[in-house]
Design a protein around this motif. Structure first.
Motif, PDB file in Angstrom:
ATOM      1  N   VAL A 235       0.831  -1.214   0.000  1.00 50.05           N
ATOM      2  CA  VAL A 235       0.000   0.000   0.000  1.00 50.05           C
ATOM      3  C   VAL A 235       0.862   1.259   0.000  1.00 50.05           C
ATOM      4  O   VAL A 235       0.541   2.241  -0.678  1.00 50.05           O
ATOM      5  N   THR A 236       1.965   1.238   0.732  1.00 51.36           N
ATOM      6  CA  THR A 236       2.749   2.462   0.921  1.00 51.36           C
ATOM      7  C   THR A 236       3.987   2.584   0.041  1.00 51.36           C
ATOM      8  O   THR A 236       4.466   3.698  -0.173  1.00 51.36           O
ATOM      9  N   ALA A 237       4.517   1.481  -0.464  1.00 57.87           N
ATOM     10  CA  ALA A 237       5.784   1.561  -1.194  1.00 57.87           C
ATOM     11  C   ALA A 237       5.684   1.029  -2.623  1.00 57.87           C
ATOM     12  O   ALA A 237       5.944   1.756  -3.577  1.00 57.87           O
ATOM     13  N   SER A 238       5.323  -0.239  -2.777  1.00 59.40           N
ATOM     14  CA  SER A 238       5.284  -0.842  -4.106  1.00 59.40           C
ATOM     15  C   SER A 238       4.326  -2.029  -4.115  1.00 59.40           C
ATOM     16  O   SER A 238       4.407  -2.898  -3.249  1.00 59.40           O
ATOM     17  N   ARG A 239       3.461  -2.069  -5.096  1.00 57.71           N
ATOM     18  CA  ARG A 239       2.512  -3.174  -5.214  1.00 57.71           C
ATOM     19  C   ARG A 239       3.228  -4.520  -5.354  1.00 57.71           C
ATOM     20  O   ARG A 239       2.693  -5.557  -4.975  1.00 57.71           O
ATOM     21  N   LYS A 240       4.434  -4.495  -5.888  1.00 58.24           N
ATOM     22  CA  LYS A 240       5.222  -5.723  -6.060  1.00 58.24           C
ATOM     23  C   LYS A 240       5.418  -6.463  -4.729  1.00 58.24           C
ATOM     24  O   LYS A 240       5.488  -7.694  -4.697  1.00 58.24           O
ATOM     25  N   ILE A 241       5.474  -5.729  -3.626  1.00 63.54           N
ATOM     26  CA  ILE A 241       5.687  -6.326  -2.302  1.00 63.54           C
ATOM     27  C   ILE A 241       4.550  -7.279  -1.948  1.00 63.54           C
ATOM     28  O   ILE A 241       4.758  -8.270  -1.250  1.00 63.54           O
ATOM     29  N   LEU A 242       3.371  -7.014  -2.468  1.00 60.22           N
ATOM     30  CA  LEU A 242       2.235  -7.894  -2.223  1.00 60.22           C
ATOM     31  C   LEU A 242       2.539  -9.313  -2.710  1.00 60.22           C
ATOM     32  O   LEU A 242       2.198 -10.292  -2.051  1.00 60.22           O
ATOM     33  N   PHE A 243       3.208  -9.416  -3.838  1.00 55.90           N
ATOM     34  CA  PHE A 243       3.501 -10.722  -4.435  1.00 55.90           C
ATOM     35  C   PHE A 243       4.797 -11.338  -3.911  1.00 55.90           C
ATOM     36  O   PHE A 243       4.900 -12.550  -3.775  1.00 55.90           O
ATOM     37  N   VAL A 244       5.767 -10.496  -3.604  1.00 54.03           N
ATOM     38  CA  VAL A 244       7.067 -10.983  -3.158  1.00 54.03           C
ATOM     39  C   VAL A 244       7.064 -11.360  -1.681  1.00 54.03           C
ATOM     40  O   VAL A 244       7.739 -12.303  -1.273  1.00 54.03           O
ATOM     41  N   GLN A 245       6.302 -10.643  -0.868  1.00 54.26           N
ATOM     42  CA  GLN A 245       6.326 -10.860   0.581  1.00 54.26           C
ATOM     43  C   GLN A 245       5.001 -11.384   1.120  1.00 54.26           C
ATOM     44  O   GLN A 245       4.976 -12.374   1.845  1.00 54.26           O
ATOM     45  N   ALA A 246       3.899 -10.728   0.795  1.00 50.40           N
ATOM     46  CA  ALA A 246       2.610 -11.110   1.390  1.00 50.40           C
ATOM     47  C   ALA A 246       2.091 -12.443   0.861  1.00 50.40           C
ATOM     48  O   ALA A 246       1.606 -13.270   1.637  1.00 50.40           O
ATOM     49  N   LEU A 247       2.183 -12.670  -0.445  1.00 50.76           N
ATOM     50  CA  LEU A 247       1.657 -13.912  -1.016  1.00 50.76           C
ATOM     51  C   LEU A 247       2.351 -15.159  -0.462  1.00 50.76           C
ATOM     52  O   LEU A 247       1.665 -16.094  -0.038  1.00 50.76           O
ATOM     53  N   PRO A 248       3.691 -15.190  -0.415  1.00 51.14           N
ATOM     54  CA  PRO A 248       4.330 -16.364   0.201  1.00 51.14           C
ATOM     55  C   PRO A 248       3.909 -16.558   1.660  1.00 51.14           C
ATOM     56  O   PRO A 248       3.723 -17.693   2.119  1.00 51.14           O
ATOM     57  N   ALA A 249       3.705 -15.452   2.392  1.00 51.65           N
ATOM     58  CA  ALA A 249       3.268 -15.556   3.785  1.00 51.65           C
ATOM     59  C   ALA A 249       1.862 -16.139   3.875  1.00 51.65           C
ATOM     60  O   ALA A 249       1.590 -16.974   4.743  1.00 51.65           O
ATOM     61  N   VAL A 250       0.962 -15.720   2.986  1.00 52.86           N
ATOM     62  CA  VAL A 250      -0.406 -16.243   2.978  1.00 52.86           C
ATOM     63  C   VAL A 250      -0.397 -17.744   2.694  1.00 52.86           C
ATOM     64  O   VAL A 250      -1.109 -18.514   3.348  1.00 52.86           O
ATOM     65  N   ILE A 251       0.406 -18.140   1.731  1.00 49.43           N
ATOM     66  CA  ILE A 251       0.485 -19.568   1.386  1.00 49.43           C
ATOM     67  C   ILE A 251       1.009 -20.371   2.569  1.00 49.43           C
ATOM     68  O   ILE A 251       0.434 -21.398   2.945  1.00 49.43           O
ATOM     69  N   ALA A 252       2.103 -19.908   3.170  1.00 54.29           N
ATOM     70  CA  ALA A 252       2.670 -20.618   4.323  1.00 54.29           C
ATOM     71  C   ALA A 252       1.693 -20.621   5.489  1.00 54.29           C
ATOM     72  O   ALA A 252       1.531 -21.657   6.172  1.00 54.29           O
ATOM     73  N   LEU A 253       1.037 -19.511   5.718  1.00 56.66           N
ATOM     74  CA  LEU A 253       0.057 -19.398   6.800  1.00 56.66           C
ATOM     75  C   LEU A 253      -1.076 -20.410   6.596  1.00 56.66           C
ATOM     76  O   LEU A 253      -1.467 -21.118   7.533  1.00 56.66           O
ATOM     77  N   ALA A 254      -1.585 -20.490   5.384  1.00 57.51           N
ATOM     78  CA  ALA A 254      -2.650 -21.438   5.081  1.00 57.51           C
ATOM     79  C   ALA A 254      -2.185 -22.874   5.301  1.00 57.51           C
ATOM     80  O   ALA A 254      -2.917 -23.686   5.871  1.00 57.51           O
ATOM     81  N   LEU A 255      -0.984 -23.187   4.854  1.00 60.22           N
ATOM     82  CA  LEU A 255      -0.478 -24.557   5.026  1.00 60.22           C
ATOM     83  C   LEU A 255      -0.286 -24.907   6.494  1.00 60.22           C
ATOM     84  O   LEU A 255      -0.594 -26.027   6.908  1.00 60.22           O
ATOM     85  N   VAL A 256       0.204 -23.966   7.288  1.00 60.06           N
ATOM     86  CA  VAL A 256       0.369 -24.222   8.719  1.00 60.06           C
ATOM     87  C   VAL A 256      -1.001 -24.416   9.368  1.00 60.06           C
ATOM     88  O   VAL A 256      -1.196 -25.322  10.176  1.00 60.06           O
TER      89      VAL A 256
END
Length: 120
Positions: free
Chosen positions: A94-115
C-alpha cells in the motif's frame, strides 16, 4: 507439521534473510539499486533506514526459524511471525510498491494457510 508447510515456512524465512542481506549490505551496490529501483544518491541518503529495515526482516526470519525449531510446539510462533510478515507485506504494498504484495505477502499467505491446514 506437514513437510509442505515446513518447506513453505522455511522459504518465507529464507526470503527474509535475503531481504536482510539486500537492505543491510547491498542497498547502495548495483544489485540493491537494481532490485529496489533506486538512484545512487537516494540509496546513499537512505542507507541507514534500509539497514534498519533489513534488521527487522532478519527478526522475522529468526522468529520463523525459531518456530520451526520447536516442532509442533512452535506452531503458534510460526503463525504469529507469518502474520507479521503478511501485515508488513500488505502495508509495504500500500505504501511503497505493489510488487511487495507478491514478493512478501503472497508467500506468507500460502505458508500461513499450510500451517493452519496442518493438524495441531
Amino acid at each position: 507439521m506437514t513437510t509442505l508447510a515446513t518447506i513453505a515456512v522455511t522459504l518465507v524465512a529464507l526470503l527474509h534473510l535475503y531481504f536482510l542481506v539486500l537492505e543491510m549490505f547491498f542497498w547502495t551496490k548495483p544489485l540493491g539499486l537494481r532490485t529496489f529501483g533506486n538512484k545512487p544518491e537516494f540509496a546513499e541518503a537512505s542507507k541507514v533506514l534500509a539497514a534498519n529495515q533489513g534488521l527487522y526482516n532478519g527478526f522475522l526470519a529468526a522468529g520463523l526459524l525459531w518456530g520451526l525449531s520447536q516442532g509442533s510446539a512452535g506452531r503458534s510462533v510460526e503463525l504469529f511471525f507469518l502474520s507479521c510478515v503478511l501485515v508488513a507485506g500488505v502495508f509495504g504494498a500500500v505504501t511503497a510498491s505493489r510488487k511487495i504484495l507478491f514478493v512478501q505477502a503472497l508467500p506468507a499467505v500460502i505458508a500461513l494457510a499450510l500451517v493452519l491446514l496442518t493438524p495441531a
